[in-house]
Design a protein around this motif. Structure first.
Motif, PDB file in Angstrom:
ATOM      1  N   PHE A   1       0.881  -1.170   0.000  1.00 12.69           N
ATOM      2  CA  PHE A   1       0.000   0.000   0.000  1.00 12.69           C
ATOM      3  C   PHE A   1       0.919   1.220   0.000  1.00 12.69           C
ATOM      4  CE2 PHE A   1      -4.322   1.585   1.456  1.00 12.69           C
ATOM      5  CZ  PHE A   1      -4.055   2.915   1.176  1.00 12.69           C
ATOM      6  N   PRO A   2       1.233   1.740  -1.183  1.00 11.24           N
ATOM      7  CA  PRO A   2       2.220   2.824  -1.250  1.00 11.24           C
ATOM      8  C   PRO A   2       1.681   4.135  -0.697  1.00 11.24           C
ATOM      9  CG  PRO A   2       1.254   2.443  -3.401  1.00 11.24           C
ATOM     10  CD  PRO A   2       0.721   1.362  -2.508  1.00 11.24           C
ATOM     11  N   VAL A   3       2.411   4.704   0.223  1.00  9.02           N
ATOM     12  CA  VAL A   3       2.080   6.029   0.762  1.00  9.02           C
ATOM     13  C   VAL A   3       3.314   6.887   0.525  1.00  9.02           C
ATOM     14  CG1 VAL A   3       1.304   7.317   2.765  1.00  9.02           C
ATOM     15  CG2 VAL A   3       0.565   4.952   2.450  1.00  9.02           C
ATOM     16  N   MET A   4       3.283   7.636  -0.573  1.00  5.53           N
ATOM     17  CA  MET A   4       4.498   8.182  -1.152  1.00  5.53           C
ATOM     18  C   MET A   4       4.537   9.694  -1.246  1.00  5.53           C
ATOM     19  SD  MET A   4       6.715   6.095  -2.077  1.00  5.53           S
ATOM     20  CE  MET A   4       6.675   4.418  -1.575  1.00  5.53           C
ATOM     21  N   ASP A   5       5.672  10.237  -0.991  1.00  2.11           N
ATOM     22  CA  ASP A   5       5.987  11.610  -1.365  1.00  2.11           C
ATOM     23  C   ASP A   5       6.828  11.521  -2.637  1.00  2.11           C
ATOM     24  OD1 ASP A   5       6.977  14.130  -1.752  1.00  2.11           O
ATOM     25  OD2 ASP A   5       7.533  14.462   0.346  1.00  2.11           O
ATOM     26  N   PRO A   6       6.277  11.913  -3.796  1.00  2.00           N
ATOM     27  CA  PRO A   6       7.035  11.772  -5.050  1.00  2.00           C
ATOM     28  C   PRO A   6       8.383  12.468  -5.036  1.00  2.00           C
ATOM     29  CG  PRO A   6       4.732  12.250  -5.498  1.00  2.00           C
ATOM     30  CD  PRO A   6       4.923  12.438  -4.020  1.00  2.00           C
ATOM     31  N   LYS A   7       8.550  13.484  -4.175  1.00  2.00           N
ATOM     32  CA  LYS A   7       9.832  14.165  -4.086  1.00  2.00           C
ATOM     33  C   LYS A   7      10.879  13.293  -3.397  1.00  2.00           C
ATOM     34  CE  LYS A   7       7.762  18.791  -3.983  1.00  2.00           C
ATOM     35  NZ  LYS A   7       7.566  20.027  -3.195  1.00  2.00           N
TER      36      LYS A   7
ATOM     37  N   GLN B   1      -0.249  -8.767  -2.331  1.00  2.00           N
ATOM     38  CA  GLN B   1      -1.445  -8.033  -2.745  1.00  2.00           C
ATOM     39  C   GLN B   1      -1.178  -6.545  -2.797  1.00  2.00           C
ATOM     40  OE1 GLN B   1      -4.761  -6.899   0.086  1.00  2.00           O
ATOM     41  NE2 GLN B   1      -4.121  -8.845   1.009  1.00  2.00           N
ATOM     42  N   THR B   2      -2.008  -5.839  -3.566  1.00  2.00           N
ATOM     43  CA  THR B   2      -1.905  -4.390  -3.627  1.00  2.00           C
ATOM     44  C   THR B   2      -3.277  -3.776  -3.818  1.00  2.00           C
ATOM     45  OG1 THR B   2      -0.612  -2.559  -4.567  1.00  2.00           O
ATOM     46  CG2 THR B   2      -1.528  -4.166  -6.125  1.00  2.00           C
ATOM     47  N   VAL B   3      -3.344  -2.463  -3.636  1.00  2.00           N
ATOM     48  CA  VAL B   3      -4.605  -1.732  -3.549  1.00  2.00           C
ATOM     49  C   VAL B   3      -4.919  -1.021  -4.860  1.00  2.00           C
ATOM     50  CG1 VAL B   3      -4.361  -1.398  -1.066  1.00  2.00           C
ATOM     51  CG2 VAL B   3      -3.384   0.295  -2.635  1.00  2.00           C
ATOM     52  N   GLU B   4      -6.041  -0.302  -4.872  1.00  2.00           N
ATOM     53  CA  GLU B   4      -6.391   0.587  -5.975  1.00  2.00           C
ATOM     54  C   GLU B   4      -6.781   1.940  -5.400  1.00  2.00           C
ATOM     55  OE1 GLU B   4      -9.693   1.114  -9.586  1.00  2.00           O
ATOM     56  OE2 GLU B   4      -9.296  -0.882  -8.779  1.00  2.00           O
TER      57      GLU B   4
ATOM     58  N   ASN C   1       6.716  -2.424   4.126  1.00  2.00           N
ATOM     59  CA  ASN C   1       7.277  -1.165   3.636  1.00  2.00           C
ATOM     60  C   ASN C   1       6.227  -0.413   2.828  1.00  2.00           C
ATOM     61  OD1 ASN C   1       8.936   0.905   2.827  1.00  2.00           O
ATOM     62  ND2 ASN C   1      10.054  -0.287   1.305  1.00  2.00           N
ATOM     63  N   SER C   2       5.715   0.679   3.398  1.00  2.01           N
ATOM     64  CA  SER C   2       4.777   1.508   2.646  1.00  2.01           C
ATOM     65  C   SER C   2       5.499   2.395   1.644  1.00  2.01           C
ATOM     66  CB  SER C   2       3.954   2.382   3.607  1.00  2.01           C
ATOM     67  OG  SER C   2       4.797   3.260   4.341  1.00  2.01           O
ATOM     68  N   GLY C   3       6.838   2.373   1.680  1.00  2.00           N
ATOM     69  CA  GLY C   3       7.575   3.059   0.637  1.00  2.00           C
ATOM     70  C   GLY C   3       8.852   3.744   1.041  1.00  2.00           C
ATOM     71  N   HIS C   4       8.888   4.409   2.187  1.00  3.14           N
ATOM     72  CA  HIS C   4      10.044   5.235   2.526  1.00  3.14           C
ATOM     73  C   HIS C   4      11.053   4.549   3.435  1.00  3.14           C
ATOM     74  CE1 HIS C   4       7.599   9.056   1.421  1.00  3.14           C
ATOM     75  NE2 HIS C   4       8.175   8.512   0.374  1.00  3.14           N
ATOM     76  N   LEU C   5      10.730   3.361   3.931  1.00  4.18           N
ATOM     77  CA  LEU C   5      11.722   2.590   4.661  1.00  4.18           C
ATOM     78  C   LEU C   5      12.759   2.077   3.665  1.00  4.18           C
ATOM     79  CD1 LEU C   5      12.182   1.397   7.583  1.00  4.18           C
ATOM     80  CD2 LEU C   5      11.167  -0.713   6.675  1.00  4.18           C
ATOM     81  N   PRO C   6      14.045   2.139   3.998  1.00  2.90           N
ATOM     82  CA  PRO C   6      15.039   1.572   3.077  1.00  2.90           C
ATOM     83  C   PRO C   6      14.686   0.133   2.728  1.00  2.90           C
ATOM     84  CG  PRO C   6      16.137   2.830   4.789  1.00  2.90           C
ATOM     85  CD  PRO C   6      14.684   2.759   5.175  1.00  2.90           C
ATOM     86  N   VAL C   7      14.733  -0.188   1.456  1.00  2.00           N
ATOM     87  CA  VAL C   7      14.248  -1.493   1.000  1.00  2.00           C
ATOM     88  C   VAL C   7      15.031  -2.631   1.643  1.00  2.00           C
ATOM     89  CG1 VAL C   7      15.726  -1.582  -1.059  1.00  2.00           C
ATOM     90  CG2 VAL C   7      13.521  -2.786  -1.037  1.00  2.00           C
ATOM     91  N   GLU C   8      16.295  -2.395   1.988  1.00  7.27           N
ATOM     92  CA  GLU C   8      17.099  -3.443   2.619  1.00  7.27           C
ATOM     93  C   GLU C   8      16.523  -3.809   3.995  1.00  7.27           C
ATOM     94  OE1 GLU C   8      19.346  -1.121  -0.296  1.00  7.27           O
ATOM     95  OE2 GLU C   8      18.314  -0.523   1.567  1.00  7.27           O
ATOM     96  N   ARG C   9      16.023  -2.786   4.727  1.00  8.60           N
ATOM     97  CA  ARG C   9      15.465  -3.068   6.045  1.00  8.60           C
ATOM     98  C   ARG C   9      14.116  -3.768   5.915  1.00  8.60           C
ATOM     99  NH1 ARG C   9      17.756   1.755   8.307  1.00  8.60           N
ATOM    100  NH2 ARG C   9      15.834   2.715   9.040  1.00  8.60           N
ATOM    101  N   ALA C  10      13.348  -3.401   4.909  1.00  9.55           N
ATOM    102  CA  ALA C  10      12.080  -4.082   4.679  1.00  9.55           C
ATOM    103  C   ALA C  10      12.317  -5.550   4.329  1.00  9.55           C
ATOM    104  CB  ALA C  10      11.300  -3.391   3.564  1.00  9.55           C
ATOM    105  N   GLU C  11      13.301  -5.798   3.479  1.00 12.42           N
ATOM    106  CA  GLU C  11      13.616  -7.174   3.097  1.00 12.42           C
ATOM    107  C   GLU C  11      14.099  -7.983   4.300  1.00 12.42           C
ATOM    108  OE1 GLU C  11      16.639  -9.673   0.143  1.00 12.42           O
ATOM    109  OE2 GLU C  11      16.326  -7.514  -0.176  1.00 12.42           O
ATOM    110  N   ARG C  12      14.901  -7.356   5.135  1.00 13.50           N
ATOM    111  CA  ARG C  12      15.389  -8.053   6.330  1.00 13.50           C
ATOM    112  C   ARG C  12      14.227  -8.357   7.273  1.00 13.50           C
ATOM    113  NH1 ARG C  12      18.202 -11.922   8.447  1.00 13.50           N
ATOM    114  NH2 ARG C  12      19.091 -11.482  10.508  1.00 13.50           N
ATOM    115  N   ALA C  13      13.290  -7.439   7.405  1.00 18.08           N
ATOM    116  CA  ALA C  13      12.120  -7.683   8.248  1.00 18.08           C
ATOM    117  C   ALA C  13      11.306  -8.857   7.709  1.00 18.08           C
ATOM    118  CB  ALA C  13      11.259  -6.428   8.322  1.00 18.08           C
TER     119      ALA C  13
END
Length: 364
Positions: free
Chosen positions: A8-14, A41-44, A326-338
């Motif tokens: 569920f992406p919660v993103m700041d495009p910047k 799964q993902t949302v709309e 990871n909703s998006g802003h967590l470093p992907v490496e930490r999300a993968e480790r979790a």
């Protein structure tokens, strides 16, 4: 007890581009399959940082299907009110074929007033469009020369191509935020459900799940339904790292949700009783209270194990937890480790616990 991964992406495009988010998420999809998760799964959603990087679940899950071979692919959920059922049924059937029958279809009503405004759809028609959309898709998946006459759509005789890979059709899930009545209707129809504890209280969520189970049993469905409960989940060897990540990510999520639901401050609909309280709930969010109330999972593997055991005790060991790492802003490496820590240090003992409970129930 089964576990999946939710996006569920919660993103700041910047802070992160769409292409980077998709690259990272599809990498996590591949890792989820390798770690043994049951589904992704993902949302709309549309038009805002709150989910707006995921306007088309079918497109994302098609990319996920191309990178995997086992894991199930779940829409969580597609919005039938925003798409003609002839197009929606065909797109979902195509994805079911591309994935060789790995699709689970979650349907949702949508709840953000500005999305309804963008599509020119009245919120007063929400429930009727939702019910009609599911009925039309199932009819198209299961019949030939289908003639459909509804309140919003009329077509036929029409045969949809391609037919789904799964017969008679992919499993249907109903997404419900707060309504026991919606869960009961799903149970009577023989569908499955997706629920979210972050927007309701424990007693309310328990009533939703119990209403679903009771209605499904009363309707004579022999097999128990599948219940997906969606949680944010943060796991690290160091408790403070996990809690710091969780606090930052959840507070960012809530800030974006607060902006997205702000229209409820000036909107009322008998189709969404009580939704005007979302604004107040978001404004009063407290991470520590959310963690204590089991609305988010966070800590060391042992901490999270205890939290999930509590969830199983509350709602049953037959539920499937759909976990957002990871909703998006967590470093992907930490999300993968979790994801890895949960899969290797939390999930195995819970699977054994479920098997023991089922064996005990059989003996008794």
């Amino acid at each position: 007890m089964k576990f999946g991964v939710s996006f569920f992406p919660v993103m700041d495009p910047k802070r992160k581009s769409a292409s980077t988010y998709y690259d990272e998420s599809l990498h996590l999809v591949q890792r989820a399959e390798a770690f043994g998760y049951e589904h992704v799964q993902t949302v709309e959603h549309y038009g805002s940082p709150y989910g707006g990087y995921s306007p088309d679940p079918v497109a994302f899950l098609a990319a996920a299907a191309a990178r995997t071979s086992r894991i199930r692919l779940t829409t969580g959920a597609v919005i039938a009110a925003f798409t003609h059922p002839v197009k929606l049924a065909a797109a979902l059937a195509m994805l079911d074929n591309l994935s060789h029958g790995r699709l689970d279809v979650g349907f949702g009503r949508a709840f953000l007033p500005e999305e309804f405004e963008a599509f020119g759809v009245s919120m007063a028609e929400s429930r009727a469009r939702f019910d009609e959309g599911i009925a039309a898709c199932v009819a198209l998946w299961t019949g030939e020369d289908v003639t459909f006459t509804g309140r919003f759509h009329r077509f036929g005789p029409f045969t949809s191509f391609p037919a789904p890979f799964q017969r008679p059709h992919p499993p249907v899930f109903v997404a419900s935020a707060t309504s026991p009545e919606s869960c009961a209707a799903a149970g009577r129809a023989g569908h499955h459900i997706q629920v979210v504890p972050s927007v309701t209280s424990h007693p309310e969520l328990l009533r939703m799940i119990e209403s679903y189970r009771a209605a499904r049993t009363a309707a004579g469905h022999a097999e128990p339904g599948r219940i997906q409960i969606k949680y944010s989940c943060y796991v690290a060897e160091d408790r403070e790292v996990a809690l710091t990540d969780a606090r930052a990510q959840e507070e960012h999520y809530v800030s974006r949700m607060t902006a997205a639901v702000s229209a409820w401050g000036r909107t009322r609909s008998d189709q969404y009783p009580g939704y005007e309280k979302f604004v107040e709930k978001a404004a009063n969010y407290d991470f520590d209270r959310a963690l204590a109330d089991r609305k988010v999972l966070a800590g060391t593997p042992q901490d999270v194990h205890e939290q999930v055991v509590d969830v199983a005790n509350r709602y049953g060991s037959d539920v499937c937890l759909s976990l957002q790492f990871n909703s998006g802003h967590l470093p992907v490496e930490r999300a993968e480790r979790a994801m890895e820590l949960f899969a290797t240090q939390v999930a195995p003992s819970l699977a054994n616990r479920t098997e023991a409970a089922e064996a005990a129930a059989t003996v008794s």
